[in-house]
Design an enzyme around this catalytic site. Structure first.
Site, PDB file in Angstrom:
ATOM      1  N   ARG A   1      11.647  -1.789  11.857  1.00 47.20           N
ATOM      2  CA  ARG A   1      10.483  -0.901  11.894  1.00 47.20           C
ATOM      3  C   ARG A   1      10.575  -0.964  13.852  1.00 47.20           C
ATOM      4  O   ARG A   1      10.850  -2.909  13.675  1.00 47.20           O
ATOM      5  CB  ARG A   1      10.234  -1.057  11.609  1.00 47.20           C
ATOM      6  CG  ARG A   1       9.430   0.606  11.142  1.00 47.20           C
ATOM      7  CD  ARG A   1       8.042   0.420  10.025  1.00 47.20           C
ATOM      8  NE  ARG A   1       7.008   0.026  10.152  1.00 47.20           N
ATOM      9  CZ  ARG A   1       5.858  -0.376   9.585  1.00 47.20           C
ATOM     10  NH1 ARG A   1       5.842   0.856   8.493  1.00 47.20           N
ATOM     11  NH2 ARG A   1       4.085  -0.819  10.057  1.00 47.20           N
TER      12      ARG A   1
ATOM     13  N   ARG B   1       0.998  -8.612  13.335  1.00 50.16           N
ATOM     14  CA  ARG B   1       0.192  -7.478  13.008  1.00 50.16           C
ATOM     15  C   ARG B   1      -1.289  -7.983  11.756  1.00 50.16           C
ATOM     16  O   ARG B   1      -2.283  -7.527  11.208  1.00 50.16           O
ATOM     17  CB  ARG B   1       1.317  -6.746  12.379  1.00 50.16           C
ATOM     18  CG  ARG B   1       1.627  -5.820  13.062  1.00 50.16           C
ATOM     19  CD  ARG B   1       2.714  -4.818  12.783  1.00 50.16           C
ATOM     20  NE  ARG B   1       2.838  -4.408  10.992  1.00 50.16           N
ATOM     21  CZ  ARG B   1       4.644  -4.277  10.659  1.00 50.16           C
ATOM     22  NH1 ARG B   1       5.220  -4.938  11.310  1.00 50.16           N
ATOM     23  NH2 ARG B   1       4.389  -3.930   9.731  1.00 50.16           N
TER      24      ARG B   1
ATOM     25  N   ARG C   1      -9.220   0.523   8.942  1.00 48.14           N
ATOM     26  CA  ARG C   1      -8.417  -0.698   9.868  1.00 48.14           C
ATOM     27  C   ARG C   1      -9.802  -1.628  10.655  1.00 48.14           C
ATOM     28  O   ARG C   1      -9.392  -3.208  10.890  1.00 48.14           O
ATOM     29  CB  ARG C   1      -7.092  -0.920  11.291  1.00 48.14           C
ATOM     30  CG  ARG C   1      -5.739  -0.562  10.159  1.00 48.14           C
ATOM     31  CD  ARG C   1      -4.918  -0.273  11.288  1.00 48.14           C
ATOM     32  NE  ARG C   1      -3.346  -0.868  11.027  1.00 48.14           N
ATOM     33  CZ  ARG C   1      -3.056  -0.408  10.374  1.00 48.14           C
ATOM     34  NH1 ARG C   1      -3.248   0.565   9.707  1.00 48.14           N
ATOM     35  NH2 ARG C   1      -1.061  -1.296   9.735  1.00 48.14           N
TER      36      ARG C   1
ATOM     37  N   ARG D   1      12.080  -6.073   4.272  1.00 49.62           N
ATOM     38  CA  ARG D   1      11.967  -4.293   4.979  1.00 49.62           C
ATOM     39  C   ARG D   1      12.500  -4.344   6.469  1.00 49.62           C
ATOM     40  O   ARG D   1      13.000  -3.864   6.685  1.00 49.62           O
ATOM     41  CB  ARG D   1      10.469  -4.526   5.064  1.00 49.62           C
ATOM     42  CG  ARG D   1      10.173  -2.884   5.635  1.00 49.62           C
ATOM     43  CD  ARG D   1       8.520  -2.723   4.940  1.00 49.62           C
ATOM     44  NE  ARG D   1       7.822  -2.995   6.449  1.00 49.62           N
ATOM     45  CZ  ARG D   1       6.450  -3.178   5.809  1.00 49.62           C
ATOM     46  NH1 ARG D   1       5.698  -2.074   5.222  1.00 49.62           N
ATOM     47  NH2 ARG D   1       5.838  -2.420   7.541  1.00 49.62           N
TER      48      ARG D   1
ATOM     49  N   LYS E   1       1.197  -1.490   0.043  1.00 49.64           N
ATOM     50  CA  LYS E   1      -0.191  -0.039   0.335  1.00 49.64           C
ATOM     51  C   LYS E   1       1.002   0.772   0.033  1.00 49.64           C
ATOM     52  O   LYS E   1       0.482   2.346  -0.939  1.00 49.64           O
ATOM     53  CB  LYS E   1      -0.722   0.110   1.275  1.00 49.64           C
ATOM     54  CG  LYS E   1      -2.192  -0.786   1.047  1.00 49.64           C
ATOM     55  CD  LYS E   1      -3.123  -0.849   2.191  1.00 49.64           C
ATOM     56  CE  LYS E   1      -1.805  -1.301   4.015  1.00 49.64           C
ATOM     57  NZ  LYS E   1      -1.825  -1.597   4.661  1.00 49.64           N
TER      58      LYS E   1
HETATM   59  P1  ADP Z   1       1.283  -2.205   8.619  1.00 50.24           P
HETATM   60  O1  ADP Z   1       0.574  -1.688   6.991  1.00 50.24           O
HETATM   61  O2  ADP Z   1       2.826  -2.116   7.662  1.00 50.24           O
HETATM   62  O3  ADP Z   1       1.068  -2.263   9.501  1.00 50.24           O
HETATM   63  P2  ADP Z   1       1.446   0.753   9.104  1.00 50.24           P
HETATM   64  O4  ADP Z   1       2.212   1.742   8.446  1.00 50.24           O
HETATM   65  O5  ADP Z   1      -0.668   1.280   8.977  1.00 50.24           O
HETATM   66  O6  ADP Z   1       1.732  -0.205   8.334  1.00 50.24           O
HETATM   67  O7  ADP Z   1       0.565   0.957  10.565  1.00 50.24           O
HETATM   68  C1  ADP Z   1       1.909   0.207  11.985  1.00 50.24           C
HETATM   69  C2  ADP Z   1       1.107   0.660  13.037  1.00 50.24           C
HETATM   70  O8  ADP Z   1       0.414   2.118  12.886  1.00 50.24           O
HETATM   71  C3  ADP Z   1      -0.309  -0.667  13.066  1.00 50.24           C
HETATM   72  O9  ADP Z   1       0.009  -1.719  13.558  1.00 50.24           O
HETATM   73  C4  ADP Z   1      -0.809   0.438  14.358  1.00 50.24           C
HETATM   74  O10 ADP Z   1      -0.055  -0.445  15.539  1.00 50.24           O
HETATM   75  C5  ADP Z   1      -0.959   1.655  13.698  1.00 50.24           C
HETATM   76  N1  ADP Z   1      -2.106   2.033  13.213  1.00 50.24           N
HETATM   77  C6  ADP Z   1      -2.055   2.326  12.099  1.00 50.24           C
HETATM   78  N2  ADP Z   1      -2.925   2.910  11.633  1.00 50.24           N
HETATM   79  C7  ADP Z   1      -3.832   2.517  12.363  1.00 50.24           C
HETATM   80  C8  ADP Z   1      -5.616   3.041  12.567  1.00 50.24           C
HETATM   81  N3  ADP Z   1      -6.142   3.426  11.976  1.00 50.24           N
HETATM   82  N4  ADP Z   1      -6.396   2.768  13.672  1.00 50.24           N
HETATM   83  C9  ADP Z   1      -5.596   1.974  15.244  1.00 50.24           C
HETATM   84  N5  ADP Z   1      -3.506   1.784  14.442  1.00 50.24           N
HETATM   85  C10 ADP Z   1      -3.806   2.429  14.117  1.00 50.24           C
END
Ligand code: ADP
Length: 192
Positions: free
Chosen positions: A133, A144, A88, A127, A13
């Site tokens: 990260r 996740r 999410r 990654r 994404k």
């Molecule tokens: P990925 O899709 O690889 O898990 P993201 O950068 O989208 O990476 O998200 C990293 C973390 O940030 C998530 O695991 C969560 O803890 C938090 N996060 C991101 N977006 C949301 C959301 N919409 N609601 C709740 N937590 C979020």
């Protein structure tokens, strides 16, 4: 154009959103990036989110919605945006719908990047080496992916039921996937 990208962690994404931003000339809004910036800046929101994120769990809906509302009401989103990492869960999907209705900017299309679980695990491991990260440890990655299956996958049906879903194969070269996205969004595009 207002576009939301759906897909599991590692589905590409963020990478595709960066390309789409150049192509469509609209901002890319990643809730993960907004949260990581808050953590790095040490804001009170960042302090609340830090441990939750490192474990691969979802930050509270209220925190993320407040952050997103602030971002979506900035003037650079008037011509559209690419949303990545939100919604999410179904509560977030409903909250976003209500917010976009309130500001009279309904979502045009939801693009789902579908990638097989084994490939996701491989990509995330790669990654983790490259980026380091905090949530790329094997346990956090497993969590996740589980959180995605349990909470985020139903969001796909939310958009399907609204007739807004484009379900795409997310496996292939970056260009191949990008071109699939362009084709899917072309009926909605006023640029490119
Ligand atoms: P990925 O899709 O690889 O898990 P993201 O950068 O989208 O990476 O998200 C990293 C973390 O940030 C998530 O695991 C969560 O803890 C938090 N996060 C991101 N977006 C949301 C959301 N919409 N609601 C709740 N937590 C979020």
């Amino acid at each position: 154009m207002r576009l939301v990208l759906l897909g599991a962690p590692g589905s590409g994404k963020g990478t595709q959103a960066t390309r789409l931003r150049e192509h469509l000339q609209v901002p890319h809004i990643s809730t993960g990036e907004l949260l990581r910036a808050a953590v790095a800046a040490g804001t009170s929101l960042g302090l609340q989110a830090k441990a939750v994120m490192a474990a691969g769990n979802l930050v509270s809906d209220a925190i993320v919605l407040g952050m997103l509302e602030e971002r979506l009401t900035q003037p650079d989103t008037r011509n559209g945006f690419i949303l990545d990492g939100y919604p999410r869960n179904l509560a977030q999907a409903n909250a976003l719908d209500a917010l976009l209705t309130k500001i009279d900017q309904p979502m045009d299309i939801a693009v789902q990047l579908d990638v097989d679980q084994d490939l996701l695990v491989d990509r995330l491991a790669g990654r983790a080496k490259a980026e380091g990260r905090a949530d790329d440890s094997p346990e956090a990655v497993r969590n996740r992916l589980k959180v995605y299956e349990e909470q985020t996958a139903p969001v796909v049906d939310f958009y399907r039921n609204q007739g807004k879903l484009a379900h795409l194969d997310g496996v292939g070269s970056l260009d191949e996937v990008f071109n699939r996205i362009l084709e899917a969004i072309s009926p909605h595009a006023d640029v490119g």
